[in-house]
Design a protein around this motif. Structure first.
Motif, mmCIF file in Angstrom:
data_model
loop_
_atom_site.group_PDB
_atom_site.id
_atom_site.type_symbol
_atom_site.label_atom_id
_atom_site.label_comp_id
_atom_site.label_asym_id
_atom_site.label_seq_id
_atom_site.Cartn_x
_atom_site.Cartn_y
_atom_site.Cartn_z
ATOM 1 N N ARG A 107 0.976 -1.162 0.364
ATOM 2 C CA ARG A 107 -0.341 0.312 -0.171
ATOM 3 C C ARG A 107 0.620 1.089 0.323
ATOM 4 O O ARG A 107 2.221 1.288 0.128
ATOM 5 C CB ARG A 107 -1.068 -0.137 1.397
ATOM 6 N N ASN A 108 0.393 2.547 -0.256
ATOM 7 C CA ASN A 108 1.336 3.472 -0.096
ATOM 8 C C ASN A 108 1.973 3.999 1.108
ATOM 9 O O ASN A 108 1.759 3.738 1.898
ATOM 10 C CB ASN A 108 -0.309 5.126 -0.165
ATOM 11 N N PRO A 109 3.156 3.782 0.786
ATOM 12 C CA PRO A 109 4.461 3.835 1.957
ATOM 13 C C PRO A 109 4.061 5.329 3.080
ATOM 14 O O PRO A 109 4.979 5.146 3.869
ATOM 15 C CB PRO A 109 5.263 3.298 1.134
ATOM 16 N N ASN A 110 3.717 6.499 1.912
ATOM 17 C CA ASN A 110 4.277 7.778 2.628
ATOM 18 C C ASN A 110 2.462 8.211 2.370
ATOM 19 O O ASN A 110 2.882 8.903 1.512
ATOM 20 C CB ASN A 110 5.046 8.537 1.728
ATOM 21 N N TYR A 111 1.917 8.503 3.496
ATOM 22 C CA TYR A 111 1.056 9.697 3.307
ATOM 23 C C TYR A 111 0.461 10.347 4.983
ATOM 24 O O TYR A 111 0.948 9.354 6.012
ATOM 25 C CB TYR A 111 -0.286 8.004 3.715
ATOM 26 N N TRP A 174 -3.973 16.621 1.840
ATOM 27 C CA TRP A 174 -3.213 14.742 1.723
ATOM 28 C C TRP A 174 -1.726 15.126 0.825
ATOM 29 O O TRP A 174 -2.100 16.112 -0.127
ATOM 30 C CB TRP A 174 -4.285 14.073 1.032
ATOM 31 N N GLY A 175 -1.210 14.318 1.494
ATOM 32 C CA GLY A 175 -0.150 14.008 0.412
ATOM 33 C C GLY A 175 0.961 13.262 1.033
ATOM 34 O O GLY A 175 0.751 11.933 1.768
ATOM 35 N N ARG A 176 1.616 13.292 0.523
ATOM 36 C CA ARG A 176 3.177 13.096 1.779
ATOM 37 C C ARG A 176 4.362 13.417 2.559
ATOM 38 O O ARG A 176 4.351 14.955 1.681
ATOM 39 C CB ARG A 176 3.904 11.668 0.340
ATOM 40 N N ILE A 177 5.428 13.181 3.179
ATOM 41 C CA ILE A 177 6.759 13.797 4.091
ATOM 42 C C ILE A 177 7.631 13.841 2.668
ATOM 43 O O ILE A 177 8.447 12.413 2.532
ATOM 44 C CB ILE A 177 6.718 13.249 4.894
ATOM 45 N N GLN A 178 8.217 14.988 2.378
ATOM 46 C CA GLN A 178 8.914 14.538 0.994
ATOM 47 C C GLN A 178 10.429 14.757 2.378
ATOM 48 O O GLN A 178 10.482 16.071 2.894
ATOM 49 C CB GLN A 178 8.778 15.187 0.196
#
Length: 216
Positions: A107-111, A174-178
């Motif tokens: 599944r999505n590893p970064n949420y 909503w997004g991901r940590i970068q």
């Protein structure tokens, strides 16, 4: 009320542990430790993300470096004095953690999901290649009358939407940590390489607009 505040800031990461546990601080006998994990992107790139965990959630004497873990928690900010100025430090505060038996990520590893308030005027710009970007700083409420200040970056049509936001506006993202590397230049002979952390936004909405639609 506390549950609602916790829901305002949700992070879920799956990644490989890069570093050993390092003692950070203690609160009422509870020890907190830092480490870093490597989280894959859809491309070949990875994000290296700092994590803070209690010794009540995992055995910090256990060697987990190189293993894959599943983390649920919050993205938090802290201020630290450096050279007479405040520096915003960001880390993932763990609420649940488990070591995975295999390396398969299904599944999505970064949420990340945030419900907060715009606390600085948005900064809109375009890259030399014409890509539109808007930088935001969002204040997200935390229990005990604290707040976390989370930098967010939006692109394209989200960027055009975000540049119209005003200070104090309630938004959801909503997004991901970068993570990204940059150089801080103090003078000609003093250039320091640092890592910045931010939320790369994939979806956003204004809470007031949603409520108006519901009432209409």
């Amino acid at each position: 009320m506390t549950d609602k505040i916790i829901r305002n800031n949700q992070v879920n990461l799956i990644g490989k542990v890069l570093t050993d546990f390092e003692f950070s601080h203690e609160v009422f006998g509870e020890g907190f430790y830092t480490f870093e994990i490597e989280v894959p992107r859809l491309s070949e790139a990875v994000d290296v993300i700092p994590v803070l965990v209690s010794d009540r959630l995992i055995n910090v004497d256990e060697k987990v470096k190189g293993k894959f873990i599943d983390i649920k928690g919050q993205f938090r900010s802290y201020n630290r004095q450096e050279n007479g100025r405040n520096r915003l430090l960001l880390t993932v505060f763990v609420r649940e953690i488990s070591v995975l038996e295999d390396e398969k990520i299904n599944r999505n590893p970064n949420y990340i999901y945030l419900d907060g308030y715009v606390c600085k005027n948005p900064v809109y710009r375009t890259t030399p290649f014409g890509r539109e970007i808007t930088d935001l700083l969002i204040a997200v409420n935390r229990p005990y009358n604290k707040s976390d200040y989370i930098p967010c970056i939006s692109w394209g049509r989200n960027s055009r939407f975000a540049k119209e936001f005003s200070v104090g506006q309630n938004i959801r993202v909503w997004g991901r940590i970068q993570s990204r590397t940059y150089q801080k230049k103090y003078d000609e002979d003093n250039i320091v390489t640092r890592i910045a952390y931010e939320v790369s936004v994939s979806k956003m909405e204004v809470v007031e607009e949603e409520n108006e639609e519901a009432n209409g």
